[in-house]
Design a protein around this motif. Structure first.
Motif, PDB file in Angstrom:
ATOM      1  N   ARG A   1       0.652  -1.393   0.285  1.00 42.87           N
ATOM      2  CA  ARG A   1      -0.277  -0.185  -0.011  1.00 42.87           C
ATOM      3  C   ARG A   1       1.118   1.563   0.009  1.00 42.87           C
ATOM      4  NH1 ARG A   1      -2.701   4.202   0.818  1.00 42.87           N
ATOM      5  NH2 ARG A   1      -4.969   3.736   1.328  1.00 42.87           N
ATOM      6  N   THR A   2       1.839   0.939   0.086  1.00 45.25           N
ATOM      7  CA  THR A   2       2.659   2.226   0.667  1.00 45.25           C
ATOM      8  C   THR A   2       4.126   1.841   0.927  1.00 45.25           C
ATOM      9  OG1 THR A   2       3.357   4.178   1.652  1.00 45.25           O
ATOM     10  CG2 THR A   2       2.711   3.263   3.006  1.00 45.25           C
TER      11      THR A   2
ATOM     12  N   GLY B   1       7.563   6.494   0.464  1.00 43.61           N
ATOM     13  CA  GLY B   1       7.032   6.836   0.270  1.00 43.61           C
ATOM     14  C   GLY B   1       5.633   7.643   1.813  1.00 43.61           C
TER      15      GLY B   1
ATOM     16  N   ASP C   1       2.103   1.067 -11.931  1.00 43.14           N
ATOM     17  CA  ASP C   1       2.313   1.121 -10.814  1.00 43.14           C
ATOM     18  C   ASP C   1       2.441   0.364  -9.497  1.00 43.14           C
ATOM     19  OD1 ASP C   1       4.303   2.791  -9.390  1.00 43.14           O
ATOM     20  OD2 ASP C   1       3.233   4.812  -9.937  1.00 43.14           O
TER      21      ASP C   1
ATOM     22  N   ARG D   1       3.530   0.509  -6.740  1.00 48.78           N
ATOM     23  CA  ARG D   1       4.024   1.096  -5.215  1.00 48.78           C
ATOM     24  C   ARG D   1       2.893   1.462  -5.034  1.00 48.78           C
ATOM     25  NH1 ARG D   1       6.215   7.255  -7.076  1.00 48.78           N
ATOM     26  NH2 ARG D   1       4.421   6.039  -8.322  1.00 48.78           N
ATOM     27  N   PHE D   2       1.685   0.852  -6.145  1.00 52.53           N
ATOM     28  CA  PHE D   2       0.639   1.675  -5.368  1.00 52.53           C
ATOM     29  C   PHE D   2      -0.471   0.054  -5.457  1.00 52.53           C
ATOM     30  CE2 PHE D   2       1.715   4.990  -7.610  1.00 52.53           C
ATOM     31  CZ  PHE D   2       1.688   6.156  -6.345  1.00 52.53           C
TER      32      PHE D   2
END
Length: 189
Positions: A53-54, A58, A162, A164-165
Motif C-alpha cells: 500500500r505504501t 512514500g 505502478d 508502488r500502489f
C-alpha cells in the motif's frame, strides 16, 4: 504539536510524524489495507489489491512535503492510527488514513476524522476537505457519506502498472473524489 482529547474520553495523542515514526507507520498502513492482518478490520483492500500500500520512501515524502503533514494518533505509547493532511489551495486533502485493524469499528475513525477536519479548519482556514476513494469500495464510501462527505462522480484512473500502489486484482478500479464542506465553527455538542 501534541493535543489530547478531553479527560472523559479515551486519551488519544495527536502529533505530526517524524522520521523515527516511519517504520511503525508503514507497518500500520500495510496492516490496515493489505494482507491477512487487514481482514480483521473492515477497511481491507486485500481482495482488490495485492502487494504494498505504501513504503518507507512514500511515508517520508508525505512527512517532508511542503503544505503536508502526516498526523499520528497514539494511545498508551503505541501508534494506532494516522492520516495525511495536505493543503491544496482553498481545500485540504485527507489521505493515507489507517486505523489498526483490531481497533476498527469502535468509533476511533470517526474521532480521528473529526480532529483532522478541526485542524485544517483552524490551522489552515480551509472550508473544504477532499479525499479520493476507490470507487468500488461502497461500504467505505457509505461510511464517509455518514460523516458528511458527498460523492462528486469525478473519477481519476487507478495507476495500473505502478506497483508502488499495489497489484490490482480487478480491471475496473478508479478513484472517486469525495468532498465535505467544513463549517466555519464546529457545532455545539
Amino acid at each position: 504539536m501534541d493535543t489530547a482529547t478531553p479527560q472523559d474520553a479515551e486519551e488519544l495523542i495527536y502529533r505530526d510524524a517524524v522520521e523515527a515514526d516511519v517504520p511503525a507507520l508503514v507497518e500500520l498502513i500495510e496492516s490496515a489495507y493489505r494482507g491477512e492482518s487487514s481482514r480483521s478490520g473492515w477497511t481491507t483492500e486485500a481482495d482488490l489489491l495485492k502487494g504494498q500500500r505504501t513504503d518507507p520512501e512514500g511515508v517520508r515524502q508525505v512527512i517532508a512535503a511542503e503544505g503536508s503533514r502526516l498526523l499520528t494518533v497514539r494511545r498508551g505509547g503505541e501508534t494506532i492510527a494516522c492520516c495525511q493532511l495536505e493543503r491544496r489551495g482553498g481545500a485540504a486533502y485527507f489521505g493515507m488514513f489507517a486505523v489498526r485493524p483490531g481497533l476498527q469499528g469502535g468509533g476511533l475513525g470517526r474521532r480521528i476524522i473529526a480532529e483532522a477536519e478541526r485542524l485544517v479548519r483552524e490551522d489552515w482556514g480551509v472550508r473544504e476537505m477532499h479525499m479520493t476513494v476507490i470507487s468500488v469500495r461502497e461500504e467505505l464510501i457509505a461510511w464517509y457519506e455518514r460523516r458528511g462527505y458527498r460523492r462528486t462522480g469525478r473519477m481519476t484512473p487507478f495507476p495500473y502498472g505502478d506497483e508502488r500502489f499495489g497489484v490490482p486484482q480487478r480491471d475496473d478500479l478508479r478513484f472517486e473524489l469525495l468532498v465535505k464542506e467544513l463549517e466555519a465553527t464546529p457545532p455545539a455538542r
